[in-house]
Design a protein around this motif. Structure first.
Motif, mmCIF file in Angstrom:
data_model
loop_
_atom_site.group_PDB
_atom_site.id
_atom_site.type_symbol
_atom_site.label_atom_id
_atom_site.label_comp_id
_atom_site.label_asym_id
_atom_site.label_seq_id
_atom_site.Cartn_x
_atom_site.Cartn_y
_atom_site.Cartn_z
ATOM 1 N N ALA A 5 -4.778 97.489 11.333
ATOM 2 C CA ALA A 5 -4.641 98.647 10.955
ATOM 3 C C ALA A 5 -3.619 99.087 12.636
ATOM 4 O O ALA A 5 -4.155 99.458 13.872
ATOM 5 C CB ALA A 5 -5.225 99.374 10.863
ATOM 6 N N ALA A 6 -2.291 99.553 12.072
ATOM 7 C CA ALA A 6 -1.094 100.714 13.254
ATOM 8 C C ALA A 6 -1.076 101.874 12.589
ATOM 9 O O ALA A 6 -0.511 101.921 11.110
ATOM 10 C CB ALA A 6 -0.904 99.822 13.671
ATOM 11 N N ASP A 7 -0.737 102.809 13.307
ATOM 12 C CA ASP A 7 -0.966 104.591 12.586
ATOM 13 C C ASP A 7 -0.086 105.114 14.210
ATOM 14 O O ASP A 7 0.340 104.668 14.460
ATOM 15 C CB ASP A 7 -1.809 105.379 12.255
ATOM 16 N N LEU A 8 1.230 105.491 12.777
ATOM 17 C CA LEU A 8 2.296 106.243 13.920
ATOM 18 C C LEU A 8 2.705 107.268 12.822
ATOM 19 O O LEU A 8 3.225 108.086 12.230
ATOM 20 C CB LEU A 8 3.584 105.447 14.607
ATOM 21 N N GLY A 9 2.369 109.038 14.103
ATOM 22 C CA GLY A 9 2.984 109.946 13.171
ATOM 23 C C GLY A 9 1.732 110.988 14.102
ATOM 24 O O GLY A 9 1.612 111.088 14.982
ATOM 25 N N ASP A 10 1.892 112.445 12.901
ATOM 26 C CA ASP A 10 0.868 113.476 13.797
ATOM 27 C C ASP A 10 -0.151 112.740 14.659
ATOM 28 O O ASP A 10 -1.291 112.127 13.476
ATOM 29 C CB ASP A 10 0.604 114.633 12.584
ATOM 30 N N ALA A 11 -1.138 112.919 15.642
ATOM 31 C CA ALA A 11 -2.342 113.133 15.923
ATOM 32 C C ALA A 11 -3.389 113.037 14.633
ATOM 33 O O ALA A 11 -3.411 114.090 14.581
ATOM 34 C CB ALA A 11 -2.533 113.668 17.369
ATOM 35 N N ILE A 12 -4.165 111.956 14.693
ATOM 36 C CA ILE A 12 -5.893 111.714 14.287
ATOM 37 C C ILE A 12 -6.605 111.199 14.741
ATOM 38 O O ILE A 12 -5.860 110.724 15.791
ATOM 39 C CB ILE A 12 -5.075 111.643 12.908
ATOM 40 N N PHE A 13 -7.757 111.184 14.371
ATOM 41 C CA PHE A 13 -8.632 110.576 15.310
ATOM 42 C C PHE A 13 -9.364 109.453 14.905
ATOM 43 O O PHE A 13 -8.339 109.069 13.580
ATOM 44 C CB PHE A 13 -10.166 111.503 14.376
ATOM 45 N N LEU A 14 -9.230 108.492 15.522
ATOM 46 C CA LEU A 14 -9.126 107.367 15.205
ATOM 47 C C LEU A 14 -9.772 107.099 14.125
ATOM 48 O O LEU A 14 -9.938 105.585 13.597
ATOM 49 C CB LEU A 14 -9.527 106.581 16.374
ATOM 50 N N GLU A 15 -10.749 107.598 14.296
ATOM 51 C CA GLU A 15 -11.980 106.961 12.668
ATOM 52 C C GLU A 15 -11.527 107.685 11.448
ATOM 53 O O GLU A 15 -12.375 107.110 10.921
ATOM 54 C CB GLU A 15 -13.341 108.192 13.260
ATOM 55 N N ASP A 16 -10.191 107.858 11.764
ATOM 56 C CA ASP A 16 -9.606 108.573 10.471
ATOM 57 C C ASP A 16 -8.987 107.197 9.706
ATOM 58 O O ASP A 16 -8.939 107.241 8.465
ATOM 59 C CB ASP A 16 -8.396 109.250 10.220
ATOM 60 N N VAL A 17 -8.319 106.169 10.758
ATOM 61 C CA VAL A 17 -8.626 104.503 10.404
ATOM 62 C C VAL A 17 -8.989 103.799 10.219
ATOM 63 O O VAL A 17 -9.594 102.461 9.411
ATOM 64 C CB VAL A 17 -7.510 104.472 11.006
ATOM 65 N N ILE A 18 -10.654 104.127 11.330
ATOM 66 C CA ILE A 18 -11.230 103.266 11.920
ATOM 67 C C ILE A 18 -12.939 102.505 11.443
ATOM 68 O O ILE A 18 -13.332 101.633 11.053
ATOM 69 C CB ILE A 18 -11.380 102.709 12.948
ATOM 70 N N ALA A 19 -12.872 104.302 10.104
ATOM 71 C CA ALA A 19 -14.874 104.546 10.520
ATOM 72 C C ALA A 19 -14.401 104.572 8.614
ATOM 73 O O ALA A 19 -15.101 104.496 8.478
ATOM 74 C CB ALA A 19 -15.609 104.822 11.391
ATOM 75 N N ALA A 20 -13.530 106.079 8.827
ATOM 76 C CA ALA A 20 -13.727 107.048 7.816
ATOM 77 C C ALA A 20 -13.672 106.503 6.082
ATOM 78 O O ALA A 20 -14.215 106.711 5.115
ATOM 79 C CB ALA A 20 -12.851 108.166 8.277
ATOM 80 N N PRO A 21 -12.333 106.134 5.604
ATOM 81 C CA PRO A 21 -12.050 105.069 5.186
ATOM 82 C C PRO A 21 -12.878 104.031 3.910
ATOM 83 O O PRO A 21 -13.909 103.641 4.846
ATOM 84 C CB PRO A 21 -10.665 104.296 4.947
#
Length: 266
Positions: A5-21
């Motif tokens: 997964a790759a993300d671009l935009g406003d800064a978010i915590f990595l966990e919002d993609v890596i762990a939270a969903p």
């Protein structure tokens, strides 16, 4: 094969993609839904961009679900652009140097797929590298070699062209070796500004690729498979496509190998 997964935009915590969903990348490491193998336990890695031009990089050989350091870093690191990968090896030992993403200067790269018959054409492909790029090779995977070849083909100034020329080079090397070309290439790469992705296969069965925009923040992502269905509309990217994401939007165009042919050393 792998999940990423790759993300671009406003800064978010990595966990919002890596762990939270609900179907996060960590969840996909043990239970992928759209891959040949549901388990991706041969290591993981994250590359992220911050205040410096070159990305930060964290990789390890543990399964992503069992690494407490990854979860801790994910809770603390915020980034407006990052690439994350969980590995299911199709070749190459389970070692840190073989884990994705791979980096060079400001560039980062990760891959889901494989070069069929890689051991029969590896030397031919390595011979196409300059001495400097050959010295940059750290691991033994076809994925890292693809990345170094892309750099040699002008990645910094022509991302689409670099991938197209390298794809053609792999196909040509297979034919010279007398084997049927077999390449699966679903990859993402970035220079810290734009985020690019490609979905291609010689057999028209490329690994999956999706994009989505976010309803609650200015941002967009590209993934091997959706990690939740809340607040996002996922779009499957057609096979033989090249994606470029910037903070202004997303473009998708057809992708094909270059028509240039090389005389490859036997």
């Amino acid at each position: 094969m792998c999940r990423w997964a790759a993300d671009l935009g406003d800064a978010i915590f990595l966990e919002d993609v890596i762990a939270a969903p609900s179907h996060s990348l960590i969840a996909q490491s043990s239970h992928a839904r759209e891959a040949k193998s549901p388990t991706n336990a041969d290591g993981f890695g994250v590359a992220w961009y911050g205040d410096r031009p070159e990305p930060g990089l964290y990789r390890d050989i543990l399964p992503a679900w069992s690494d407490s350091n990854l979860r801790s870093l994910g809770r603390q690191i915020k980034s407006g652009l990052f690439l994350a990968h969980v590995r299911a090896s199709t070749g190459g030992a389970t070692s840190r140097l073989n884990c994705h993403p791979f980096t060079s200067g400001r560039w980062s790269f990760m891959h889901n797929g494989q070069i069929g018959g890689f051991e029969k054409i590896r030397r031919r492909l390595e011979n196409a590298l300059s001495d400097d790029l050959f010295d940059q090779l750290e691991g033994a995977t076809d994925s890292e070699l693809l990345f170094r070849l892309m750099i040699g083909e002008g990645l910094s100034s022509d991302p689409y062209g670099a991938v197209s020329r390298v794809t053609s080079r792999v196909i040509e090397a297979s034919r010279v070796a007398g084997i049927e070309p077999s390449l699966k290439l679903t990859a993402a790469f970035s220079d810290g500004e734009a985020l690019h992705a490609v979905r291609y296969a010689t057999d028209d069965h490329a690994p999956t690729l999706y994009t989505a925009a976010f309803a609650k923040r200015a941002g967009r992502c590209v993934v091997s498979e959706p990690f939740d269905r809340d607040g996002r509309i996922w779009r499957e990217i057609p096979q033989s496509s090249f994606v470029t994401m910037t903070r202004d939007g997303t473009s998708i165009r057809p992708f094909a190998p270059a028509t240039t042919r090389w005389a490859l050393a036997s």
